[in-house]
Structure formats: C-alpha cells, structure tokens
Enzyme design. Structure first.
Site, PDB file in Angstrom:
ATOM      1  N   SER A 227      -3.198   7.434   5.920  1.00 36.58           N
ATOM      2  CA  SER A 227      -2.741   6.112   5.474  1.00 36.58           C
ATOM      3  C   SER A 227      -1.650   5.617   6.413  1.00 36.58           C
ATOM      4  CB  SER A 227      -2.206   6.182   4.038  1.00 36.58           C
ATOM      5  OG  SER A 227      -1.060   7.014   3.978  1.00 36.58           O
TER       6      SER A 227
ATOM      7  N   ASP B 252      -6.258  -0.933  -2.134  1.00 35.23           N
ATOM      8  CA  ASP B 252      -5.440  -0.505  -3.268  1.00 35.23           C
ATOM      9  C   ASP B 252      -4.887  -1.681  -4.060  1.00 35.23           C
ATOM     10  OD1 ASP B 252      -5.984   1.898  -2.060  1.00 35.23           O
ATOM     11  OD2 ASP B 252      -3.924   2.633  -2.122  1.00 35.23           O
TER      12      ASP B 252
ATOM     13  N   ASP C  74       8.419   5.485  -2.311  1.00 37.26           N
ATOM     14  CA  ASP C  74       8.430   4.030  -2.424  1.00 37.26           C
ATOM     15  C   ASP C  74       8.510   3.536  -3.861  1.00 37.26           C
ATOM     16  OD1 ASP C  74       8.516   3.422   0.231  1.00 37.26           O
ATOM     17  OD2 ASP C  74       6.361   3.205   0.477  1.00 37.26           O
TER      18      ASP C  74
ATOM     19  N   ARG D 235      11.735  -1.786   2.040  1.00 41.09           N
ATOM     20  CA  ARG D 235      11.503  -1.888   0.601  1.00 41.09           C
ATOM     21  C   ARG D 235      12.510  -2.768  -0.129  1.00 41.09           C
ATOM     22  NH1 ARG D 235       6.924  -1.146   2.383  1.00 41.09           N
ATOM     23  NH2 ARG D 235       5.881   0.861   2.082  1.00 41.09           N
TER      24      ARG D 235
END
Length: 411
Positions: free
Chosen positions: A183, A18, A129, A100
């Site tokens: 994922s 990605d 996210d 994050r």
C-alpha cells in the site's frame, strides 16, 4: 461500539477502492447524507476522478469538497516541523504523520460549514493514522461523532472489499483486483510503502517500491550544485530565486529524485504498540534537513542548538503520535520558533548519488569568528593562556573525586 443517530458525515475521501467502499457502506449502514473531502497535498495524482466517482455514488455536487492545500501544508505544517530538524527514531522525516492534522483540521471545518454531526476516515484499526485523525478531530471539535469503518465492518480482506464493490456497482481499477503488492500513501513531502511484499524485514524491497527517486546507482556521475536561502529558519529560495513554500519543496523533490536522494527502509515502533516496516522516499525533505542544519551551525548559539537537539526527539514523538494540536506541541513550537529569528543566510550543497554534501554556508548573523578560530596570528583576539584556568575549573570536581578515593589521601 457503533455511533448512533448520524444524519450527515464528512468522509476523508481519496476516490480509491477503500474510501469508495466506505462511502457506500456509510450510506447503506447509517442511512445518512455523506459529504466527501479530498485534500490535494501534492500526492501527484489527478483528483478529478475522485469527484467523478463521488458523483457516480450519488453525492450531491455541493457535498463534494476538493481543496488544494499544498501551500498551507508546507508553510504551516512541514516548515514548522523542519525548524526543529525533526526525525522520529533517528531517521524518519514524518511525511505521513505531519499530513494528518491538516486533513483533520479541514475536515472539521467542512463539518462545521455543512452542519455535519460526524466525520469518518479510512484508517485501519492496526495503524497510527486512526489515532492521528481522531485525536485531531477531538482536539478541534470535542463533541464530534467519529465513524471508523475498519473497526466496525466485517469487510476484513481485499477480497471482501472487492466483492462489496462489485455488488454495489463501485468501479474498481484493474490494478486493484487481486492482492496488491503493497500500500502507498503520498503527499508533497514523501511517499510511504508498507505491507504485503514489504512485511518481511529481511527481504530487500524490489525496485518497483521506489516511485519518487531513481536508484542512487543510476544517478548522474556528475554532482548537482545548488544553493538554498533561509529566512527565520524557513527555506525561501533556491539558486537565488525566491520561491513559495510549496514551489520550493517541489523543486527540491525534483532535484532529489534526479540524484537518488531520500530513500529509507525502516522498521519503526508504531504508537499502537507493534513494529512495522516501511519504505519511505523524502527527496526534497532530505535535502532541506541537511541544509537547515548547516545554516543553524553558524547562526545558533551553542547552548541554544544543544537545547533544540535535546527536545527534538520529544517533539518528533508528539507529532508521530498525533498530538499536533496539544499544549505540549505548541509549547515546544514556541521554543523552536524563538530560536530561528537569526537563522538566515545561504547554504551551498552538492547532490551526488544519494548524498547531500554541504560545501558552504554564510549568514549576515553568523557567529563564526575567523579571528578567534584562525591558526594564524590572531592579534590578541583569543588568549590561549585563559584555557588553563578554564580546564582546571572544569576538572576540579573530577580531581576532588579522585583524591577522595585515595586511601589516606588528603585534599
């Protein structure tokens, strides 16, 4: 709406399919210089290939940042969160959420350092996210430009991503060809698996989903006994050995893995509005949570402990939703940290087939008074007759209400 006039962008880059596609897409779509930032948060992957792939895609060596943030992650983000015994919706230990803000913080620092006018991330337009990253960016650099490719491009499927990669000579790992079964996001605190074969909440997760723990059924038949030492609410040692924050969490992860501890199959409420199903593994964090609550049980005043418990869901929601840098999180953190000055001592635990069992706790600041709670002769430490007045005073409003409710009753 696409951001205009971008000259240099700092991309949160993992080196996977990605973000490698995003890197090339930024170069071709925006005609801008790209700086890559890869954070080592203890995800358990070799980060050298990320550098090699960035170089292969034309990134200058001086524009490749790979930073070891493991100690910072645990000391300044994980530990402050665990001082509050934080769980979201009663179960989730916020392993992805707490990573994050650190990534966003370092990304903005790099943007300032290299003179970039934009930052970019690989979060999709359906998840939490994107919110966490971007609220973090705006909190630290209010005028920053943000590029979120998943909200702009037309590469809306795994097949389209692979086609773009092949057209642009981007190396593709063999296990990325075709449809991925799920994922994975990982760091030192946890790993999370979502999507594809996990989307149906009735279907049990296959054993291949679990990567950081053995099955509790396969765990040893003999318990592992350990002690954890605490100072100011933070774990500082295991079995009497002083350890750095990251080293300590790594050791707890190893112990948790070997004993099948920390698995969670959860349907949660995302901030963006939908429900999602995820399979989380937090072996060390699960042990740490139980140990911290145990040491608090003998060192915190009752009302202080209850106040902490009452604000914890709000604190968890603030972190989950991406507001780590907000005034309310800082206020809550100040309250939580003030409670931890006397949270010091040692907890003894047994780890056994997915269970964390507290077997002892001691502290130089213990509020536990043996002479008050003993069932043996207390030598006048506690006058049991005092309880009569205490009970009557606490029952007074209820007695008054009951009397007033009687027909013709008098007080």
């Amino acid at each position: 709406m696409r951001v205009k006039d971008v000259k240099k962008v700092v991309l949160a880059y993992s080196g996977g399919l990605d973000t490698s596609v995003i890197l090339k897409w930024l170069q071709t779509t925006y005609q801008c210089e790209v700086v890559t930032f890869t954070a080592d948060l203890g995800q358990g992957e070799e980060l050298g290939p990320a550098r090699e792939k960035a170089l292969l895609l034309g990134i200058k060596p001086e524009n490749i940042f790979i930073d070891d943030l493991r100690e910072t992650f645990v000391k300044d983000f994980v530990f402050p969160m665990f001082r509050a015994n934080t769980v979201y919706e009663g179960q989730y230990l916020l392993g992805t959420s707490i990573a994050r803000p650190l990534i966003a913080q370092r990304q903005i620092e790099i943007a300032e350092q290299v003179g970039a006018d934009a930052v970019s991330h690989g979060a999709t337009g359906k998840g939490n996210d994107q919110v966490r990253f971007e609220i973090g960016y705006y909190s630290l650099k209010p005028d920053v430009k943000i590029i979120a490719p998943w909200r702009e491009w037309d590469l809306t499927s795994r097949t389209r991503l692979i086609e773009f990669a092949e057209q642009n000579q981007i190396p593709i790992a063999k296990d990325k060809r075709g449809e991925a079964p799920f994922s994975v996001d990982a760091n030192m605190l946890h790993s999370s698996s979502e999507g594809k074969i996990l989307e149906e909440p009735w279907d049990a997760p296959d054993e291949i989903v679990w990567q950081r723990t053995i099955s509790p059924m396969d765990a040893p038949d003999v318990a592992t006994e350990i002690t954890i030492d605490f100072k100011n609410g933070d774990a500082v040692g295991i079995n009497g050995e002083a350890l750095s924050p990251a080293t300590l969490l790594t050791r707890l992860n190893e112990l948790g893995k070997a004993n099948g501890i920390g698995r969670l199959d959860l349907v949660e409420n995302r901030f963006v509005g939908m429900k999602s199903r995820g399979c989380y593994e937090t072996p060390g964090g699960t042990i740490l949570l139980q140990a911290h609550r145990a040491i608090e049980s003998i060192t915190l005043d009752r009302e202080a402990a209850h106040l902490k418990d009452s604000v914890m869901p709000r604190y968890a929601e603030v972190i989950y939703n991406g507001f780590w840098f907000s005034p309310e999180r800082r206020m809550l953190q100040a309250l939580i940290d003030a409670s931890q000055a006397s949270v010091e001592g040692t907890v003894r635990l047994k780890l056994y087939k997915g269970n964390v069992i507290v077997t002892g706790r001691k502290s130089p600041h213990s509020l536990y008074s043996m002479k008050h709670v003993t069932f043996d002769e207390d030598q006048g430490a506690y006058d049991q007759f005092d309880a009569q007045g205490f009970i009557k005073l606490n029952a007074l409003r209820l007695r008054l209400g009951a009397m007033a409710g009687r027909k013709g009753g008098t007080l």
